[in-house]
Design an enzyme around this catalytic site. Structure first.
Site, mmCIF file in Angstrom:
data_model
loop_
_atom_site.group_PDB
_atom_site.id
_atom_site.type_symbol
_atom_site.label_atom_id
_atom_site.label_comp_id
_atom_site.label_asym_id
_atom_site.label_seq_id
_atom_site.Cartn_x
_atom_site.Cartn_y
_atom_site.Cartn_z
ATOM 1 N N ASP A 219 64.532 117.946 50.046
ATOM 2 C CA ASP A 219 65.555 118.468 49.135
ATOM 3 C C ASP A 219 65.633 119.998 49.218
ATOM 4 O O ASP A 219 64.610 120.674 49.209
ATOM 5 C CB ASP A 219 65.223 118.101 47.690
ATOM 6 C CG ASP A 219 64.957 116.621 47.469
ATOM 7 O OD1 ASP A 219 64.347 115.987 48.346
ATOM 8 O OD2 ASP A 219 65.329 116.108 46.408
ATOM 9 N N HIS A 221 68.551 121.408 47.281
ATOM 10 C CA HIS A 221 69.128 121.540 45.938
ATOM 11 C C HIS A 221 69.781 122.887 45.655
ATOM 12 O O HIS A 221 69.483 123.548 44.653
ATOM 13 C CB HIS A 221 68.066 121.259 44.875
ATOM 14 C CG HIS A 221 67.913 119.796 44.569
ATOM 15 N ND1 HIS A 221 68.951 119.021 44.097
ATOM 16 C CD2 HIS A 221 66.843 118.972 44.667
ATOM 17 C CE1 HIS A 221 68.527 117.786 43.916
ATOM 18 N NE2 HIS A 221 67.249 117.717 44.268
ATOM 19 N N ASP A 248 69.846 115.435 49.247
ATOM 20 C CA ASP A 248 69.836 116.322 48.079
ATOM 21 C C ASP A 248 70.005 117.778 48.506
ATOM 22 O O ASP A 248 69.160 118.639 48.270
ATOM 23 C CB ASP A 248 68.572 116.131 47.241
ATOM 24 C CG ASP A 248 68.653 114.924 46.328
ATOM 25 O OD1 ASP A 248 69.588 114.114 46.502
ATOM 26 O OD2 ASP A 248 67.794 114.774 45.441
ATOM 27 N N ARG A 252 71.763 121.356 40.809
ATOM 28 C CA ARG A 252 70.737 122.169 40.165
ATOM 29 C C ARG A 252 70.824 123.632 40.598
ATOM 30 O O ARG A 252 71.141 124.487 39.797
ATOM 31 C CB ARG A 252 69.340 121.595 40.406
ATOM 32 C CG ARG A 252 69.091 120.249 39.700
ATOM 33 C CD ARG A 252 67.623 119.902 39.739
ATOM 34 N NE ARG A 252 67.322 118.647 39.072
ATOM 35 C CZ ARG A 252 66.974 118.503 37.807
ATOM 36 N NH1 ARG A 252 66.912 119.569 37.038
ATOM 37 N NH2 ARG A 252 66.702 117.325 37.295
ATOM 38 N N ASN A 280 70.317 110.914 46.617
ATOM 39 C CA ASN A 280 70.938 110.390 45.397
ATOM 40 C C ASN A 280 71.828 111.427 44.718
ATOM 41 O O ASN A 280 72.693 111.071 43.907
ATOM 42 C CB ASN A 280 69.871 109.886 44.418
ATOM 43 C CG ASN A 280 68.944 110.973 43.919
ATOM 44 O OD1 ASN A 280 68.371 111.724 44.706
ATOM 45 N ND2 ASN A 280 68.783 111.078 42.616
ATOM 46 N N HIS A 281 71.657 112.712 45.064
ATOM 47 C CA HIS A 281 72.527 113.748 44.494
ATOM 48 C C HIS A 281 73.802 113.960 45.306
ATOM 49 O O HIS A 281 74.633 114.785 44.916
ATOM 50 C CB HIS A 281 71.769 115.066 44.355
ATOM 51 C CG HIS A 281 70.965 115.153 43.094
ATOM 52 N ND1 HIS A 281 71.438 115.701 41.929
ATOM 53 C CD2 HIS A 281 69.717 114.708 42.816
ATOM 54 C CE1 HIS A 281 70.521 115.630 40.990
ATOM 55 N NE2 HIS A 281 69.455 115.026 41.505
ATOM 56 N N HIS A 329 65.813 109.154 52.071
ATOM 57 C CA HIS A 329 65.670 110.081 50.952
ATOM 58 C C HIS A 329 64.732 109.555 49.871
ATOM 59 O O HIS A 329 63.813 110.252 49.440
ATOM 60 C CB HIS A 329 67.030 110.392 50.322
ATOM 61 C CG HIS A 329 66.905 111.316 49.145
ATOM 62 N ND1 HIS A 329 66.621 112.650 49.300
ATOM 63 C CD2 HIS A 329 66.979 111.094 47.801
ATOM 64 C CE1 HIS A 329 66.530 113.224 48.099
ATOM 65 N NE2 HIS A 329 66.729 112.300 47.185
ATOM 66 N N ARG A 377 63.064 106.105 36.834
ATOM 67 C CA ARG A 377 64.401 106.682 36.848
ATOM 68 C C ARG A 377 65.455 105.751 36.259
ATOM 69 O O ARG A 377 66.610 106.149 36.069
ATOM 70 C CB ARG A 377 64.793 107.044 38.289
ATOM 71 C CG ARG A 377 63.857 108.050 38.942
ATOM 72 C CD ARG A 377 64.266 108.316 40.375
ATOM 73 N NE ARG A 377 63.279 109.066 41.124
ATOM 74 C CZ ARG A 377 63.276 110.393 41.284
ATOM 75 N NH1 ARG A 377 64.218 111.116 40.729
ATOM 76 N NH2 ARG A 377 62.348 110.978 41.996
ATOM 77 N N HIS A 404 62.916 113.439 47.585
ATOM 78 C CA HIS A 404 63.266 112.883 46.266
ATOM 79 C C HIS A 404 62.369 113.330 45.118
ATOM 80 O O HIS A 404 62.735 113.161 43.969
ATOM 81 C CB HIS A 404 63.259 111.366 46.390
ATOM 82 C CG HIS A 404 63.988 110.612 45.330
ATOM 83 N ND1 HIS A 404 65.158 111.036 44.756
ATOM 84 C CD2 HIS A 404 63.713 109.414 44.753
ATOM 85 C CE1 HIS A 404 65.579 110.120 43.890
ATOM 86 N NE2 HIS A 404 64.712 109.143 43.857
#
Length: 473
Positions: A219, A221, A248, A252, A280-281, A329, A377, A404
């Site tokens: 990630d 982000h 990801d 954020r 997942n983002h 991921h 989650r 993740h």
């Protein structure tokens, strides 16, 4: 005595929360709740800490418990609404925000969030009503040639839409200086990326020659300056220095647009030596809650965000390197027997579903406990070392690399050395204090070599600057 001890644990949890040590805060709040199970405020605090770690399922449990105890406690509805939005349950989130406005009708912030949520729900209902197999993709409706670039623009330009190394290097520096890529060139780059990703299958087989080393990153982000630092430490992408970014890329961090533009530029330039997996983002629900949607609308416009959503739907779901290493991921599945061929057959051109193989690949997490268990989650599964072993054996593989989850050193080895987590966003959200890391795998032996690195300074723009819930950073 019990109340004093409970208060001590609450205060301890609050200190951990202020220090962004969310897992320790959760533990302290849990000890408080054991002694004082009807403490609504602490339940909400723990729900907030769960949201910080994206444990949306646990956040819902705590928010529900708080609401059962005190149906007028406003923060509990806020917490539950945030979890619902992250899980794509926008209609449920809308109900909670309406309840907040009923309890505190003069709260301007609550009214603004309610209005935004109502607008989104109406858009979703409308989109669902007109959806059909013949719906034209947004990429086919954009007329880039109609966009005029003023003579005063002094940034990178694409000659006839072609991405060159010179363009990518100019783009890196231009974005580093907090300058914008003109919308025309941003759209041309996005359309080229959409076309490039569409040529790859859901599972991409990557062949690394014996003397070549591939770098796997986790990630990032939206932490653009830390992304640039990876290239500074490890060298720019090239045919001799291939990269795989494991999802990801956005949310954020408030330089998510810069990150995804640069990563897409490298992908278009080096389609067979620069790889990107979906996280997942890279989905509509989390983009709304964690800032990417707001950022793109602020820096470009609504249509560009829609195009990004289409591009994300075409991102490959995973990669297999040299028939040995499975890169995904999130993690593994809710059943045994899943084969690489099953993954190849997934129709990925859609938003992330709520269940099934595609969902689990992007959301699941490893657990030290054997078997499968509900995931913190609220989506995907928690899978044990035996599940990892079965998947590797079934598919003739040796290792799983996934991302993740933030890790103190930027990586963590689990499941008897068969599973590695890599996370490449150091000092995550300017709070966590973790290192980032990347993994290098030489084609001749595929043995992982780890590099951890610290964060670098970035311009004074806070994480989650463009989020629907800015306090969620």
């Amino acid at each position: 005595m019990a109340n004093a001890e409970a208060l001590s644990f609450k205060d301890e949890g609050n200190e951990h929360f202020k220090a962004a040590k969310y897992n320790k805060a959760i533990d302290s709040y849990g000890k408080c709740i054991e002694l004082d199970p009807e403490n609504v405020a602490v339940l909400c605090n723990r729900a907030f800490a769960h949201l910080k770690t994206e444990a949306f399922g646990f956040a819902l449990e705590d928010a529900n418990a708080a609401i059962d105890l005190d149906p007028t406690f406003v923060k509990a509805y806020y917490r539950r609404a945030t979890a619902y939005l992250a899980l794509g349950k926008n209609e449920d989130a809308l109900k909670d925000l309406k309840r907040v406005c009923t309890i505190v009708p003069k709260d301007k912030d609550a009214k603004a969030k309610l209005a935004a949520c109502e607008k989104d729900v109406m858009k979703m209902r409308f989109a669902k009503a007109i959806q059909s197999a013949e719906t034209v993709p947004i990429s086919e409706t954009i007329k880039v040639d109609d966009i005029v670039v003023p003579d005063t623009y002094n940034g990178p330009r694409l000659d006839e839409g072609k991405v060159t190394k010179e363009f990518v290097l100019d783009l890196m520096e231009h974005l580093k200086e907090q300058k914008s890529l003109h919308k025309k060139y941003a759209l041309q780059l996005m359309l080229a990326a959409r076309q490039t990703f569409g040529t790859f299958p859901s599972l991409v087989d990557v062949e690394v020659p014996p003397e070549t080393t591939i770098t796997v990153c986790g990630d990032v982000h939206g932490q653009y300056y830390d992304l640039l630092n990876i290239f500074k430490i490890n060298g720019l992408p090239s045919e001799d220095n291939p990269y795989l970014f494991n999802g990801d890329f956005v949310d954020r961090g408030s330089f998510s647009l810069e990150c995804i533009l640069l990563l897409m530029a490298w992908k278009v330039l080096l389609p067979n030596h620069f790889f990107m997996s979906r996280g997942n983002h890279e989905g509509r629900n989390l983009n709304k809650v964690y800032g990417f949607e707001g950022e793109v609308k602020a820096k470009l416009d609504e249509k560009c965000f829609q195009l990004f959503s289409e591009i994300f739907d075409w991102l490959p779901l995973c990669h297999v390197i040299n028939k040995k290493v499975f890169c995904v991921h999130g993690g593994l599945f809710s059943r045994d027997g899943v084969t690489l061929e099953d993954i190849r057959k997934i129709d990925r051109n859609r938003d992330i579903p709520d269940d099934g193989l595609m969902c689990e690949m992007l959301w699941s997490d490893p657990s030290p406990i054997r078997g499968r268990h509900p995931n913190k989650r609220g989506v995907g599964v928690a899978f044990g070392p035996d599940v990892t072993e079965e998947f590797l054996k079934t598919n003739g593989l040796e290792l799983i690399i996934r991302s993740h989850e933030v890790k103190d050193e930027g990586y963590e080895i689990d499941h008897g050395g068969k599973l590695i987590t890599v996370f490449s966003a150091p000092n995550y959200c300017d709070q966590i204090g973790n290192k980032g890391a990347f993994i290098r795998l030489k084609g001749s032996d595929m043995k992982p070599q780890f590099t951890s690195f610290d964060s670098v300074p970035h311009p004074a723009v806070k994480p989650m600057q463009y989020s629907m819930f800015p306090g969620m950073s």
